[in-house]
Design a protein around this motif. Structure first.
Motif, PDB file in Angstrom:
ATOM      1  N   ALA A  38      39.217 -94.879  76.845  1.00 34.70           N
ATOM      2  CA  ALA A  38      39.594 -96.221  76.370  1.00 34.70           C
ATOM      3  C   ALA A  38      40.865 -96.136  75.545  1.00 34.70           C
ATOM      4  O   ALA A  38      41.049 -95.200  74.765  1.00 34.70           O
ATOM      5  N   PHE A  39      41.714 -97.098  75.739  1.00 28.67           N
ATOM      6  CA  PHE A  39      42.968 -97.196  74.979  1.00 28.67           C
ATOM      7  C   PHE A  39      43.107 -98.649  74.550  1.00 28.67           C
ATOM      8  O   PHE A  39      43.157 -99.546  75.386  1.00 28.67           O
ATOM      9  N   THR A  40      43.130 -98.876  73.255  1.00 25.33           N
ATOM     10  CA  THR A  40      43.184-100.249  72.750  1.00 25.33           C
ATOM     11  C   THR A  40      44.336-100.406  71.773  1.00 25.33           C
ATOM     12  O   THR A  40      44.519 -99.566  70.887  1.00 25.33           O
ATOM     13  N   ILE A  41      45.114-101.462  71.945  1.00 26.86           N
ATOM     14  CA  ILE A  41      46.121-101.823  70.946  1.00 26.86           C
ATOM     15  C   ILE A  41      45.700-103.145  70.323  1.00 26.86           C
ATOM     16  O   ILE A  41      45.409-104.110  71.032  1.00 26.86           O
ATOM     17  N   ASP A  42      45.648-103.155  69.001  1.00 29.08           N
ATOM     18  CA  ASP A  42      45.320-104.383  68.283  1.00 29.08           C
ATOM     19  C   ASP A  42      46.629-105.085  67.935  1.00 29.08           C
ATOM     20  O   ASP A  42      47.325-104.696  66.998  1.00 29.08           O
ATOM     21  N   PHE A  43      46.967-106.107  68.716  1.00 30.95           N
ATOM     22  CA  PHE A  43      48.239-106.797  68.487  1.00 30.95           C
ATOM     23  C   PHE A  43      48.190-107.709  67.260  1.00 30.95           C
ATOM     24  O   PHE A  43      49.204-108.299  66.890  1.00 30.95           O
ATOM     25  N   GLY A  44      47.045-107.790  66.632  1.00 33.01           N
ATOM     26  CA  GLY A  44      46.978-108.470  65.341  1.00 33.01           C
ATOM     27  C   GLY A  44      47.503-107.591  64.217  1.00 33.01           C
ATOM     28  O   GLY A  44      47.842-108.071  63.141  1.00 33.01           O
ATOM     29  N   LEU A  45      47.575-106.272  64.474  1.00 34.57           N
ATOM     30  CA  LEU A  45      48.094-105.335  63.479  1.00 34.57           C
ATOM     31  C   LEU A  45      49.471-104.798  63.862  1.00 34.57           C
ATOM     32  O   LEU A  45      50.260-104.440  62.996  1.00 34.57           O
TER      33      LEU A  45
END
Lengths: 159, 114
Positions: free
Chosen positions: B61-68
């Motif tokens: 899994a690879f996740t980017i939190d675009f809220g941060l």
């Protein structure tokens, strides 16, 4: 103190020979205006950074002034533009400006704790969330994966 | 694509080429806002003619939190395999905070890569 203009004219001044206030007063008399001013925390000392613009020639000057402590003379009566900047620096870096009647906060009316832009101040979320970089490549959380590998630590966060 | 975009100052989104990612964790560790989460596991593959099986990391899994994310591009710069690149597809807004978390499929869909 080091000063230079964009027209490649570099001027070097010494902070122990000249006060910030005297230097500003001299520049104001020769037609310089304060554009903006901020501070940098270098860890072992604080350094003031100011941009000046000449009223007639539109020459620009960048000046840095290392602080010996965290107290500085106010220049808000010389350069009115410094008033806002000094309030900002005071609340974000905890620098005390002498010669001002008041330094009301701009943004941090309910801030409790050390000045947020000082290196000694830590971000609260850093302590709440585990560092995503702590797991190793191929480490799926099962015990025994990558045994004996030294765990990485995040930069700039107290252990 | 990414260099052309970056040369024009375009920083609208980040795309992932999941097939190029080796789960080395460099992007995760360099990210100043801690907005990337990566999980992986190891698998042993036996190549023809090889004496012993080779262990490889497989991306789970690879996740980017675009809220941060602050679009600094350090993850793109630091990736040794160009698995991340600037994208002209702006991250869409969402109705909830969790909509700003983009996973492997969402990050890869824009590039058309697996």
């Amino acid at each position: 103190m080091r000063a230079m203009t964009y027209s490649e004219q570099v001027e070097t001044l010494r902070s122990d020979e000249q006060s910030w206030r005297t230097w500003c007063a001299e520049r104001q008399e020769t037609g310089w205006l304060l554009d903006t001013m901020t501070l940098a925390d270098h860890g072992d000392h604080l350094e003031l950074l100011a941009h000046l613009v000449h009223d007639e020639t539109w020459q620009r000057m960048i000046v840095t002034f290392p602080l010996s402590g965290d107290v500085l003379e106010s220049v808000a009566d010389i350069f009115p533009a410094a008033d806002w900047c000094e309030r900002e620096i005071a609340e974000m870096f905890g620098v005390e400006f002498t010669g001002r009647t008041a330094t009301p906060p701009l943004l941090l009316h309910q801030h409790d704790g050390p000045p947020p832009l000082r290196r000694s101040s830590w971000l609260a979320p850093r302590g709440e969330k585990p560092w995503p970089g702590s797991s190793e490549p191929g480490d799926d959380g099962r015990q025994g994966s990558n045994p004996g590998r030294r765990r990485q630590r995040p930069l700039g966060v107290p252990s | 694509m990414s260099r052309e975009l970056a040369a024009h100052g375009v920083r609208q989104g980040i795309d992932l080429h999941a097939d190029a990612c080796t789960s080395c964790m460099l992007c995760v560790r360099e990210c100043p806002t801690w907005c990337i989460d990566l999980t992986s596991h190891t698998e042993q593959i036996t190549e023809e003619g090889a004496r012993r099986p080779r262990t490889i990391n497989v991306l789970d899994a690879f996740t980017i939190d675009f809220g941060l994310c602050m679009y600094c591009g350090i993850c793109i710069e630091v990736c040794p395999f160009d698995a991340l690149e600037w994208s002209a597809n702006a991250e869409s807004a969402g109705h909830a905070r969790r909509d700003l978390l983009q996973d492997t499929d969402q990050l890869s869909a824009k590039t058309g890569n697996p």
